[in-house]
Motif scaffolding. Structure first.
Motif, PDB file in Angstrom:
ATOM      1  N   PHE A  25       0.855  -1.178   0.000  1.00 44.38           N
ATOM      2  CA  PHE A  25       0.000   0.000   0.000  1.00 44.38           C
ATOM      3  C   PHE A  25       0.894   1.232   0.000  1.00 44.38           C
ATOM      4  CE2 PHE A  25      -2.221   3.454   2.215  1.00 44.38           C
ATOM      5  CZ  PHE A  25      -3.314   3.602   1.375  1.00 44.38           C
ATOM      6  N   HIS A  26       0.783   2.022  -1.057  1.00 49.39           N
ATOM      7  CA  HIS A  26       1.616   3.215  -1.226  1.00 49.39           C
ATOM      8  C   HIS A  26       0.894   4.391  -0.566  1.00 49.39           C
ATOM      9  CE1 HIS A  26       4.549   5.351  -4.211  1.00 49.39           C
ATOM     10  NE2 HIS A  26       4.686   5.774  -2.966  1.00 49.39           N
ATOM     11  N   ALA A  27       1.294   4.738   0.653  1.00 48.24           N
ATOM     12  CA  ALA A  27       0.593   5.778   1.414  1.00 48.24           C
ATOM     13  C   ALA A  27       1.014   7.183   1.006  1.00 48.24           C
ATOM     14  CB  ALA A  27       0.830   5.571   2.909  1.00 48.24           C
ATOM     15  N   GLY A  48      -7.515   9.475   5.030  1.00 50.99           N
ATOM     16  CA  GLY A  48      -6.748   8.550   4.211  1.00 50.99           C
ATOM     17  C   GLY A  48      -5.695   9.205   3.340  1.00 50.99           C
ATOM     18  N   CYS A  49      -5.451  10.524   3.555  1.00 49.85           N
ATOM     19  CA  CYS A  49      -4.467  11.207   2.708  1.00 49.85           C
ATOM     20  C   CYS A  49      -3.052  11.142   3.279  1.00 49.85           C
ATOM     21  CB  CYS A  49      -4.877  12.669   2.493  1.00 49.85           C
ATOM     22  SG  CYS A  49      -4.662  13.712   3.949  1.00 49.85           S
ATOM     23  N   GLY A  50      -2.872  10.486   4.413  1.00 45.12           N
ATOM     24  CA  GLY A  50      -1.518  10.288   4.942  1.00 45.12           C
ATOM     25  C   GLY A  50      -1.033  11.372   5.883  1.00 45.12           C
ATOM     26  N   GLY A 219      -5.335  10.022  -1.011  1.00 47.26           N
ATOM     27  CA  GLY A 219      -4.582   8.786  -1.116  1.00 47.26           C
ATOM     28  C   GLY A 219      -5.317   7.800  -2.009  1.00 47.26           C
ATOM     29  N   PRO A 220      -4.687   6.668  -2.347  1.00 48.45           N
ATOM     30  CA  PRO A 220      -3.308   6.305  -1.967  1.00 48.45           C
ATOM     31  C   PRO A 220      -2.271   7.101  -2.761  1.00 48.45           C
ATOM     32  CG  PRO A 220      -4.255   4.628  -3.390  1.00 48.45           C
ATOM     33  CD  PRO A 220      -5.366   5.599  -3.099  1.00 48.45           C
TER      34      PRO A 220
END
Length: 270
Positions: A25-27, A48-50, A219-220
């Motif tokens: 999972f590319h955060a 969920g945008c990191g 994200g992701p």
């Protein structure tokens, strides 16, 4: 006045990839950001945008998959008292008093150089800074949610960190308590000159508190989409700012990014 360091925190080409049961999972991708000494920076974006992942990278609680993070001229390789974290949950130990919760943190940092009397004075001074001297001998269950958050902030500041990291510290509080603690935080930061990086989902909070607002893409593989420089004079007073056209302009810029340029995936699908 002390000149602010242009690169007190320097994040260069940081990436974060997590291994999960469903694969990689590319955060975060291509994160490049500098924070000056004494600057107040907020991170904002949709769920969920990191935002919290980036904060945890600065804290050293996570290490980047690629890239490098520097603080005060040294690479961040793990947690350190120089980067204190205040979470949304106050994280106080319930069996200790407010004073003892702060003393525990102070002892971990200064025990090698100061005696117990000096450590106790540090804890007392931190409680006084957040206006909680009278609550020093109370345990967490005996005080309100807002007071618990103030104890958490006091504990972090008592360790004299170079950077104060805050992950939605007021998110679980009612509106009036939240506003009060925002005002208290403005006063504390003005007094201490702390460098602050704070995650928030509240646009008004970001504009009120920040020198710069860092806006994250969805994200992701989220990255920094834009940065708003907040040129509002300090000290700031929320009632006066409500009538300030610059305040409205900054607020509109952030809302424009979040709800037009970065419409939430759920909204896009509707």
């Amino acid at each position: 006045m002390e000149q602010r360091d242009a690169k007190f925190i320097d994040i260069h080409q940081a990436e974060m990839v997590f291994s999960t049961s469903k694969g990689q999972f590319h955060a975060l991708r291509d994160i490049n950001l500098t924070v000056r000494k004494g600057e107040f920076v907020t991170l904002i974006g949709h769920s969920g945008c990191g935002k919290s992942t980036l904060l945890n990278l600065i804290a050293g609680l996570l290490l980047p998959s690629e890239g490098v993070l520097i603080c005060a001229g040294r690479e961040i390789g793990g947690p350190s008292p120089e980067r204190a974290v205040v979470f949304q949950n106050h994280s106080l130990l319930p069996w200790l008093t407010c004073h003892e919760n702060i003393y525990l943190g102070v002892e971990r940092v200064f025990a090698a150089t100061e005696n117990k009397s000096a450590l106790k004075e540090r804890a007392k001074a931190a409680l006084a800074m957040v206006g909680l001297t009278a609550a020093g001998q109370k345990r967490p269950h005996e005080i309100s949610g807002g007071m618990k958050q103030r104890v958490g902030i006091a504990r972090a500041l008592a360790m004299e960190p170079k950077v104060l990291l805050m992950d939605e510290p007021f998110g679980a509080l009612d509106a009036l308590t939240r506003a009060h603690l925002q005002d208290e935080l403005l006063k504390i930061v003005a007094k201490t000159g702390s460098t602050v990086v704070m995650v928030t989902h509240d646009v008004d909070e970001a504009v009120l508190l920040s020198d710069r607002i860092v806006m994250m893409t969805n994200g992701p593989a989220a990255t920094i989409g834009d940065i708003v420089q907040v040129r509002l004079a300090r000290p700031r007073e929320r009632v006066a700012l409500a009538q300030d056209p610059l305040y409205a302009e900054y607020r509109t810029s952030v809302l424009e990014f979040l709800y037009r340029k970065q419409a939430h995936p759920v909204a896009q699908a509707a």
